[in-house]
Design a protein around this motif. Structure first.
Motif, mmCIF file in Angstrom:
data_model
loop_
_atom_site.group_PDB
_atom_site.id
_atom_site.type_symbol
_atom_site.label_atom_id
_atom_site.label_comp_id
_atom_site.label_asym_id
_atom_site.label_seq_id
_atom_site.Cartn_x
_atom_site.Cartn_y
_atom_site.Cartn_z
ATOM 1 N N GLY A 111 0.784 -1.225 0.000
ATOM 2 C CA GLY A 111 0.000 0.000 0.000
ATOM 3 C C GLY A 111 0.818 1.279 0.000
ATOM 4 N N PHE A 112 2.059 1.229 -0.518
ATOM 5 C CA PHE A 112 2.808 2.465 -0.734
ATOM 6 C C PHE A 112 2.192 3.176 -1.939
ATOM 7 N N SER A 113 1.939 4.475 -1.824
ATOM 8 C CA SER A 113 1.463 5.234 -2.981
ATOM 9 C C SER A 113 2.677 5.548 -3.857
ATOM 10 N N GLY A 114 2.435 6.105 -5.050
ATOM 11 C CA GLY A 114 3.530 6.393 -5.975
ATOM 12 C C GLY A 114 4.651 7.216 -5.342
ATOM 13 N N PRO A 115 4.342 8.410 -4.796
ATOM 14 C CA PRO A 115 5.404 9.224 -4.186
ATOM 15 C C PRO A 115 6.068 8.533 -2.989
ATOM 16 N N GLN A 116 5.277 7.844 -2.183
ATOM 17 C CA GLN A 116 5.864 7.132 -1.030
ATOM 18 C C GLN A 116 6.824 6.066 -1.519
ATOM 19 N N LEU A 117 6.454 5.385 -2.599
ATOM 20 C CA LEU A 117 7.314 4.339 -3.158
ATOM 21 C C LEU A 117 8.658 4.942 -3.575
ATOM 22 N N PHE A 118 8.608 6.135 -4.202
ATOM 23 C CA PHE A 118 9.851 6.764 -4.649
ATOM 24 C C PHE A 118 10.724 7.173 -3.462
ATOM 25 N N TRP A 119 10.149 7.952 -2.544
ATOM 26 C CA TRP A 119 10.956 8.531 -1.466
ATOM 27 C C TRP A 119 11.378 7.508 -0.426
ATOM 28 N N VAL B 112 13.888 -5.166 10.912
ATOM 29 C CA VAL B 112 12.787 -6.116 11.012
ATOM 30 C C VAL B 112 11.543 -5.442 11.608
ATOM 31 N N VAL B 113 11.753 -4.728 12.717
ATOM 32 C CA VAL B 113 10.598 -4.150 13.395
ATOM 33 C C VAL B 113 9.941 -3.079 12.519
ATOM 34 N N ASP B 114 10.738 -2.318 11.784
ATOM 35 C CA ASP B 114 10.163 -1.309 10.899
ATOM 36 C C ASP B 114 9.470 -1.939 9.697
ATOM 37 N N ASN B 115 10.003 -3.064 9.229
ATOM 38 C CA ASN B 115 9.323 -3.775 8.155
ATOM 39 C C ASN B 115 7.944 -4.231 8.599
ATOM 40 N N VAL B 116 7.884 -4.786 9.797
ATOM 41 C CA VAL B 116 6.590 -5.278 10.292
ATOM 42 C C VAL B 116 5.622 -4.106 10.468
ATOM 43 N N ALA B 117 6.163 -2.958 10.892
ATOM 44 C CA ALA B 117 5.300 -1.800 11.168
ATOM 45 C C ALA B 117 4.944 -1.018 9.903
ATOM 46 N N THR B 118 5.356 -1.520 8.726
ATOM 47 C CA THR B 118 5.190 -0.759 7.478
ATOM 48 C C THR B 118 3.781 -0.206 7.282
ATOM 49 N N VAL B 119 2.798 -1.105 7.268
ATOM 50 C CA VAL B 119 1.450 -0.657 6.913
ATOM 51 C C VAL B 119 0.839 0.242 7.986
ATOM 52 N N PRO B 120 0.945 -0.109 9.285
ATOM 53 C CA PRO B 120 0.431 0.825 10.286
ATOM 54 C C PRO B 120 1.041 2.225 10.156
ATOM 55 N N VAL C 205 5.216 -12.728 7.119
ATOM 56 C CA VAL C 205 3.880 -13.052 7.623
ATOM 57 C C VAL C 205 3.465 -12.031 8.680
ATOM 58 N N ALA C 206 4.414 -11.687 9.577
ATOM 59 C CA ALA C 206 4.100 -10.692 10.615
ATOM 60 C C ALA C 206 3.716 -9.361 9.975
ATOM 61 N N ARG C 207 4.431 -8.982 8.917
ATOM 62 C CA ARG C 207 4.107 -7.730 8.237
ATOM 63 C C ARG C 207 2.706 -7.799 7.623
ATOM 64 N N GLY C 208 2.392 -8.970 7.044
ATOM 65 C CA GLY C 208 1.073 -9.130 6.446
ATOM 66 C C GLY C 208 -0.056 -9.009 7.461
ATOM 67 N N LEU C 209 0.247 -9.361 8.714
ATOM 68 C CA LEU C 209 -0.781 -9.345 9.751
ATOM 69 C C LEU C 209 -0.842 -8.020 10.505
ATOM 70 N N ALA C 210 0.151 -7.128 10.259
ATOM 71 C CA ALA C 210 0.338 -5.969 11.138
ATOM 72 C C ALA C 210 -0.867 -5.039 11.206
ATOM 73 N N ALA C 211 -1.549 -4.853 10.093
ATOM 74 C CA ALA C 211 -2.683 -3.929 10.110
ATOM 75 C C ALA C 211 -3.965 -4.648 10.527
ATOM 76 N N ASP C 212 -3.820 -5.881 11.019
ATOM 77 C CA ASP C 212 -4.951 -6.723 11.389
ATOM 78 C C ASP C 212 -5.995 -6.793 10.263
ATOM 79 N N PRO C 213 -5.558 -7.198 9.075
ATOM 80 C CA PRO C 213 -6.486 -7.244 7.943
ATOM 81 C C PRO C 213 -7.422 -8.445 8.069
#
Lengths: 231, 300
Positions: free
Chosen positions: A118-126, B94-102, B147-155
């Motif tokens: 779910g990165f948007s275009g600009p987020q993906l770039f930066w 690792v922790v930032d990867n998991v927290a990506t979507v939130p 897998v943890a990253r996929g679950l992070a936003a509780d989808p």
């Protein structure tokens, strides 16, 4: 050597003048090349045109460009900006190719996975593409920095202060010490820039440094390292 | 409810058809596996659910809402996605990867990291790995982070594109068991893509066997498919034709266990048979209490 000690002031002021010519060219060259390189990495057509243009620009002799810039831009011939602009042209000519390669080096898997998160275009770039292009961009900037510092000596030929002044003056007076002084100063300056850029890169890209360390450590113990997603 | 494909078709500009006419309903809170050889369109179908690929024709609905009306970036942030080779960001810990979507959806970083640590526990990773970079982890650990990253936003929905395809068989077994455990605990609507029929039968409550062009060869529970393959293609694909799944007991040795061999005579597992009587399952075929994957073959 006594000549060097008695002319430290001149060496220092020439070095500062040299730096003042080069730094804007390197920084602006980077800033201009990143978007152009990104464009080139996205479109094969743009890549062809931009890289060919870069090659053509790079073949223009330095002295010709330094003389041409004030004519084209209508600036006074003794304005140091002429030299900086000429250096900028060369910097972009080299850097666009590096930047295009840098963005092309970003793993398609990582980019696709980032989009899927779910990165948007600009987020993906930066947040993804620019940082991951970082190591190759950094390598490009190092080449540009060295080449710019060495090229900037042509400023002396149009009467603009730089470390090149020691070459022209030394040749005219057949004074070897002065020529060698200029040469050593240019080499030292290039080395200082290279180290500084390397340190900036390490500070900005800790992941790159650690990864290298870990794979080096693993290699020395011959522990098989699992490959990352990037290929 | 769930995810519904209605007469979905995907044709690329160069004229190739990835999916011809695909209709399927994926029930909520269970695992559906798309299984088939490469080129069957299974990944394309999966990527249609989060609009990484848009169908040329047809509709896809999530909980009765057509997804073509949902903005792709917003849609992707509410759907977990796990892929082969983890696809982790190599420049983030690792922790930032998991927290990506939130973090993308505006959760403050400190809070997102705190929750990410909890997710590491959940997928069986030690918290000491939190500040490592993905390149410093083993393949299996990377997949767990994925897998943890996929679950992070509780989808509600989890999409998994051959997530265990690139790890060695022992680690794959572990990860599969972890996924079954997570599925029992969390009850996500999971769509899983694989080319491995054993993995499909192990993980899927519903298995969709695909032929080239996204044509459904058979759809059903593992039991239904194994007991009644719909065609020669299916029988061949699940291995019934080659006798891989038809097991016979070898003569008993000294212990209580009897060796089971497949039609080709290769050992496939053991069954306990005290006093010469074969043990009968009392937990039902779905319990997967036996770690040997061929346990389901007892039905055949």
């Amino acid at each position: 050597m006594s000549w060097v000690w008695s002319h430290l002031d001149l060496i220092w002021s020439s070095t500062l003048a040299h730096v003042a010519l080069c730094v804007p060219a390197i920084v602006l060259g980077f800033a201009v090349s990143v978007p152009l390189g990104y464009w080139a990495s996205r479109s094969a057509g743009a890549r062809g045109v931009l890289l060919t243009l870069g090659n053509i620009l790079y073949t223009i002799p330095g002295i010709a460009l330094v003389v041409l810039v004030p004519v084209v831009l209508g600036l006074p011939i003794l304005n140091p900006v002429n030299v900086t602009i000429a250096l900028l042209v060369y910097a972009v000519a080299i850097m666009v190719r590096s930047a295009a390669d840098a963005f092309a080096s970003v793993s398609a898997d990582v980019r696709g996975s980032a989009r899927a998160q779910g990165f948007s275009g600009p987020q993906l770039f930066w947040r993804v593409e620019l940082p991951l292009a970082g190591p190759v961009l950094l390598a490009g900037v190092r080449v540009v920095s060295v080449s710019t510092i060495s090229l900037a000596t042509v400023a002396a030929l149009v009467g603009i202060p730089s470390l090149g002044g020691f070459f022209t003056d030394g040749f005219q007076r057949s004074f070897l010490t002065e020529i060698i002084t200029g040469l050593v100063a240019v080499l030292l300056l290039a080395a200082v820039f290279d180290v500084a850029i390397g340190l900036i890169g390490r500070a900005l890209m800790p992941w790159n440094r650690r990864q290298r360390l870990s794979s080096a450590a693993a290699a020395s113990f011959t522990i098989p390292v699992p490959q990352t997603g990037g290929r | 409810m769930g995810i519904e494909f209605r007469h979905v078709r995907k044709t690329y500009p160069d004229g190739t058809t990835a999916v011809e006419d695909f209709s399927v309903t994926i029930p909520s809170r269970s695992t559906t596996v798309f299984v088939g050889s490469s080129g069957c369109g299974k990944t394309t179908l999966l990527r249609m659910i989060n609009r990484m690929v848009d169908p040329t024709e047809g509709q896809i609905l999530i909980d009765d809402e057509e997804i073509s009306g949902i903005e792709p970036v917003a849609l992707r942030r509410r759907i977990g996605y796990v892929m082969q080779n983890s696809g982790l960001l190599p420049h983030r810990t690792v922790v930032d990867n998991v927290a990506t979507v939130p973090v993308l959806t505006g959760t403050p970083k400190a809070k997102a990291r705190q929750e990410a640590l909890g997710l590491l526990d959940r997928v069986g990773l030690d918290r000491s790995l939190a500040n490592r970079y993905p390149g410093q982890l083993s393949g299996g650990q990377q997949q767990r982070v994925g897998v943890a990253r996929g679950l992070a936003a509780d989808p509600n929905i989890l999409l998994m594109d051959e997530p265990f395809g690139a790890v060695d068989p022992i680690v794959r077994d572990e990860l599969q068991q972890e996924l079954l455990r997570l599925q029992r605990e969390l009850g996500k609507t999971t769509v899983f893509v694989t080319h491995d029929i054993d993995e499909a039968f192990l993980l899927g409550q519903q298995v969709v066997i695909l032929q080239r062009g996204g044509v459904i060869a058979q759809i059903g529970s593992p039991q239904e498919i194994l007991a009644n393959p719909a065609s020669d293609f299916v029988a061949d694909f699940v291995g019934a034709k080659r006798g891989k799944r038809r097991l016979t007991a070898e003569e008993q040795g000294a212990g209580d266990d009897v060796l089971l061999v497949d039609a080709a005579g290769y050992p496939a597992g053991v069954i306990s048979a005290p006093d010469g009587r074969l043990a009968l399952s009392n937990s039902g075929p779905l319990s997967r209490s036996v770690s040997n994957k061929t346990d389901q073959a007892g039905d055949a």
